[in-house]
Design an enzyme around this catalytic site. Structure first.
Site, PDB file in Angstrom:
ATOM      1  N   GLY A 111      -4.841 -36.013  30.875  1.00 39.25           N
ATOM      2  CA  GLY A 111      -6.015 -35.191  31.115  1.00 39.25           C
ATOM      3  C   GLY A 111      -5.819 -33.847  30.456  1.00 39.25           C
ATOM      4  O   GLY A 111      -4.708 -33.303  30.474  1.00 39.25           O
ATOM      5  N   GLY A 114      -2.703 -29.486  30.521  1.00 38.07           N
ATOM      6  CA  GLY A 114      -2.726 -30.942  30.445  1.00 38.07           C
ATOM      7  C   GLY A 114      -1.829 -31.569  31.480  1.00 38.07           C
ATOM      8  O   GLY A 114      -0.957 -30.916  32.072  1.00 38.07           O
ATOM      9  N   ASP A 115      -2.045 -32.855  31.704  1.00 36.09           N
ATOM     10  CA  ASP A 115      -1.177 -33.616  32.586  1.00 36.09           C
ATOM     11  C   ASP A 115      -1.169 -35.064  32.098  1.00 36.09           C
ATOM     12  O   ASP A 115      -2.189 -35.561  31.609  1.00 36.09           O
ATOM     13  CB  ASP A 115      -1.649 -33.558  34.039  1.00 36.09           C
ATOM     14  CG  ASP A 115      -0.514 -33.876  34.993  1.00 36.09           C
ATOM     15  OD1 ASP A 115       0.123 -32.930  35.491  1.00 36.09           O
ATOM     16  OD2 ASP A 115      -0.240 -35.075  35.229  1.00 36.09           O
ATOM     17  N   THR A 116      -0.024 -35.719  32.227  1.00 36.46           N
ATOM     18  CA  THR A 116       0.118 -37.089  31.742  1.00 36.46           C
ATOM     19  C   THR A 116       0.750 -37.966  32.815  1.00 36.46           C
ATOM     20  O   THR A 116       1.717 -37.553  33.464  1.00 36.46           O
ATOM     21  CB  THR A 116       0.995 -37.129  30.469  1.00 36.46           C
ATOM     22  OG1 THR A 116       0.384 -36.343  29.456  1.00 36.46           O
ATOM     23  CG2 THR A 116       1.155 -38.555  29.953  1.00 36.46           C
ATOM     24  N   LYS A 123      -4.381 -26.994  37.068  1.00 36.88           N
ATOM     25  CA  LYS A 123      -3.408 -26.144  36.367  1.00 36.88           C
ATOM     26  C   LYS A 123      -4.110 -25.016  35.610  1.00 36.88           C
ATOM     27  O   LYS A 123      -3.681 -23.857  35.662  1.00 36.88           O
ATOM     28  CB  LYS A 123      -2.590 -26.993  35.393  1.00 36.88           C
ATOM     29  CG  LYS A 123      -1.620 -27.942  36.059  1.00 36.88           C
ATOM     30  CD  LYS A 123      -0.875 -28.765  35.019  1.00 36.88           C
ATOM     31  CE  LYS A 123       0.123 -29.711  35.654  1.00 36.88           C
ATOM     32  NZ  LYS A 123       0.852 -30.514  34.649  1.00 36.88           N
TER      33      LYS A 123
END
Length: 209
Positions: free
Chosen positions: A108, A71-73, A55
């Site tokens: 992340g 970010g990523d969850t 991203k």
């Protein structure tokens, strides 16, 4: 201070980053999460790191002199990575799966300086244990529509909070953006937040982090 860019369309990440008191611009990342497969990575932690990295770097060319954060969850339940539900039926099944058990939340985060190329990518893990949920509780919750757009089909900061039995680790990680980790990473790029982030989290969530 360099321009700060949040590469995310997530309303929760936008709101959480506002808690830091920093001024930032929002841009939608040009990155298809489906191009990466969980099975290609050794762990959910490395998978969310790769997603956040993708991203961030999808918007680097648009900002030649900026600090970009993304970010990523994902939820991990017995090794299965669970993202956002496709529809209400999917949300219903996810909550049934999470009922009366412990699952892990992985976020992340990537921060990169587009001019120097300096990049940090890290992940953080929290453990969440749900109470046993009744079908009535699940149905009432998913009909609010809150499940959609949220990894694991729930939002702990609002309607799903009564589901919680125990949380170990970062609350803001569970909500979608681990703010203490984010602040630590931004400091590596000489970006200092103008607030006490621990006090802000306690103010808004009523918990210490």
């Amino acid at each position: 201070m360099k321009k700060l860019i949040l590469a995310s369309t997530s309303f929760r990440r936008q709101e959480l980053l506002k808690w830091t008191g920093l001024v930032f611009e929002i841009i939608a990342p040009n990155f298809e999460e489906a191009q990466l497969s969980r099975s290609s990575f050794p762990s959910t932690a490395t998978f969310v790191e790769a997603l956040s990295f993708g991203k961030a770097f999808s918007v680097v060319d648009h900002f030649p002199d900026a600090v970009i954060i993304s970010g990523d969850t994902l939820v991990d339940c017995d090794g299965e990575a669970i993202g956002k539900p496709k529809d209400l039926d999917d949300a219903r099944n996810i909550l049934r799966k999470l009922s009366d058990r412990t699952h892990l939340i992985f976020s992340g985060v990537t921060v990169t300086d587009s001019s120097s190329g300096k990049t940090l990518t890290q992940s953080i893990e929290s453990a969440v244990t749900f109470k046993k949920l009744s079908e009535v509780q699940i149905e009432k919750y998913i009909q609010t529509g809150e499940s959609l757009g949220k990894a694991g089909a729930y939002g702990l900061q609002s309607g799903a909070r009564p589901f919680l039995d125990h949380l170990e680790g970062s609350w803001t990680n569970v909500i979608g953006f681990p703010l203490v980790k984010v602040v630590e990473m931004l400091s590596e790029f000489e970006i200092q937040v103008p607030v006490n982030i621990h006090a802000v989290i306690e103010k808004y969530l009523g918990v210490k982090e």
